[in-house]
Structures are given as C-alpha cells and as structure tokens.
Design a protein around this motif. Structure first.
Motif, PDB file in Angstrom:
ATOM      1  N   THR A  49       0.851  -1.193   0.000  1.00 16.13           N
ATOM      2  CA  THR A  49       0.000   0.000   0.000  1.00 16.13           C
ATOM      3  C   THR A  49       0.881   1.236   0.000  1.00 16.13           C
ATOM      4  OG1 THR A  49      -1.724  -1.127   1.269  1.00 16.13           O
ATOM      5  CG2 THR A  49      -1.775   1.262   1.290  1.00 16.13           C
ATOM      6  N   GLU A  51       0.448   5.674   0.235  1.00 14.42           N
ATOM      7  CA  GLU A  51      -0.417   6.840   0.371  1.00 14.42           C
ATOM      8  C   GLU A  51       0.089   7.880  -0.609  1.00 14.42           C
ATOM      9  OE1 GLU A  51       0.114   7.578   4.593  1.00 14.42           O
ATOM     10  OE2 GLU A  51      -1.929   6.850   4.901  1.00 14.42           O
ATOM     11  N   LYS A  53      -0.392  11.770  -2.412  1.00 11.28           N
ATOM     12  CA  LYS A  53      -0.946  13.127  -2.422  1.00 11.28           C
ATOM     13  C   LYS A  53      -0.783  13.645  -3.838  1.00 11.28           C
ATOM     14  CE  LYS A  53      -0.744  17.557  -0.077  1.00 11.28           C
ATOM     15  NZ  LYS A  53       0.023  18.354   0.904  1.00 11.28           N
ATOM     16  N   PHE A  60      -3.603  13.004   1.632  1.00 11.38           N
ATOM     17  CA  PHE A  60      -3.095  11.745   1.108  1.00 11.38           C
ATOM     18  C   PHE A  60      -4.254  10.757   0.992  1.00 11.38           C
ATOM     19  CE2 PHE A  60       0.866  13.567   2.438  1.00 11.38           C
ATOM     20  CZ  PHE A  60       1.820  13.004   1.604  1.00 11.38           C
ATOM     21  N   LYS A  61      -4.170   9.885  -0.010  1.00 17.98           N
ATOM     22  CA  LYS A  61      -5.172   8.839  -0.230  1.00 17.98           C
ATOM     23  C   LYS A  61      -4.442   7.502  -0.299  1.00 17.98           C
ATOM     24  CE  LYS A  61      -8.559   7.207  -3.557  1.00 17.98           C
ATOM     25  NZ  LYS A  61      -9.181   7.408  -4.858  1.00 17.98           N
ATOM     26  N   ALA A  62      -4.954   6.497   0.426  1.00 17.71           N
ATOM     27  CA  ALA A  62      -4.342   5.171   0.410  1.00 17.71           C
ATOM     28  C   ALA A  62      -4.686   4.453  -0.895  1.00 17.71           C
ATOM     29  CB  ALA A  62      -4.817   4.353   1.599  1.00 17.71           C
TER      30      ALA A  62
END
Length: 92
Positions: A49, A51, A53, A60-62
């Motif tokens: 995974t 994160e 941006k 931030f998005k996973a």
C-alpha cells in the motif's frame, strides 16, 4: 531494459518497452518520496500500500494492491510507503 535507482537506492525500477508502450516495474522501500512527471503516468500498485498526495489535493489517499491512480505530465506528487510496495507504471 533499463535499471534505475532513486532516493539512495530506496526506490528501484526496471524500465522496458513492449506492444503496450513504455512501462516501469519497481519496488519502493518504506519512506516518503516526491516524484516529478514528464509525461502522463498510470501507476498500479501490485503488492503493498502507498499513500499518495496528488496534484491539487490537500490530503493523502491510500492506494492498495489492485488499485491505481493517474498523474498528468509535468506535475509532482508525494508518496508515503509504510512497507515495501511494488508497482507498475505505464507512460503515455
């Protein structure tokens, strides 16, 4: 094939070209990174995974294994990785 290392060897990739175009396959060690693009990129997380941006975003998005994101040409984006994470990046 081209082998590249970035961020003191913490990001490693192998670049190649096939019938689908130019591609890199790589692994990022745990860490924080900022990348710049020179062309449109479609990045798919293969394992782990990250994160991300993206340009124009404040958060931030996973992005987990099996998910993807896109970044337009001539932009920068930030990545945070908590464990070794593999990706494929397609350029257009």
């Amino acid at each position: 094939m081209n082998v590249n290392e970035y961020f003191d060897g913490n990001v490693k990739s192998i670049g190649f070209t096939n019938s689908e175009g130019r591609v890199t396959s790589g692994v990022m060690a745990a860490g924080n990174y900022e990348f710049g693009t020179s062309e449109h990129e479609l990045m798919k997380v293969v394992s782990g995974t990250m994160e991300v941006k993206l340009p124009g975003s404040d958060a931030f998005k996973a992005i987990s294994a099996g998910q993807q994101f896109e970044v337009e040409a001539n932009k920068t984006f930030q990545v945070r990785v908590g464990e070794p994470t593999a990706y494929l990046c397609f350029y257009s």
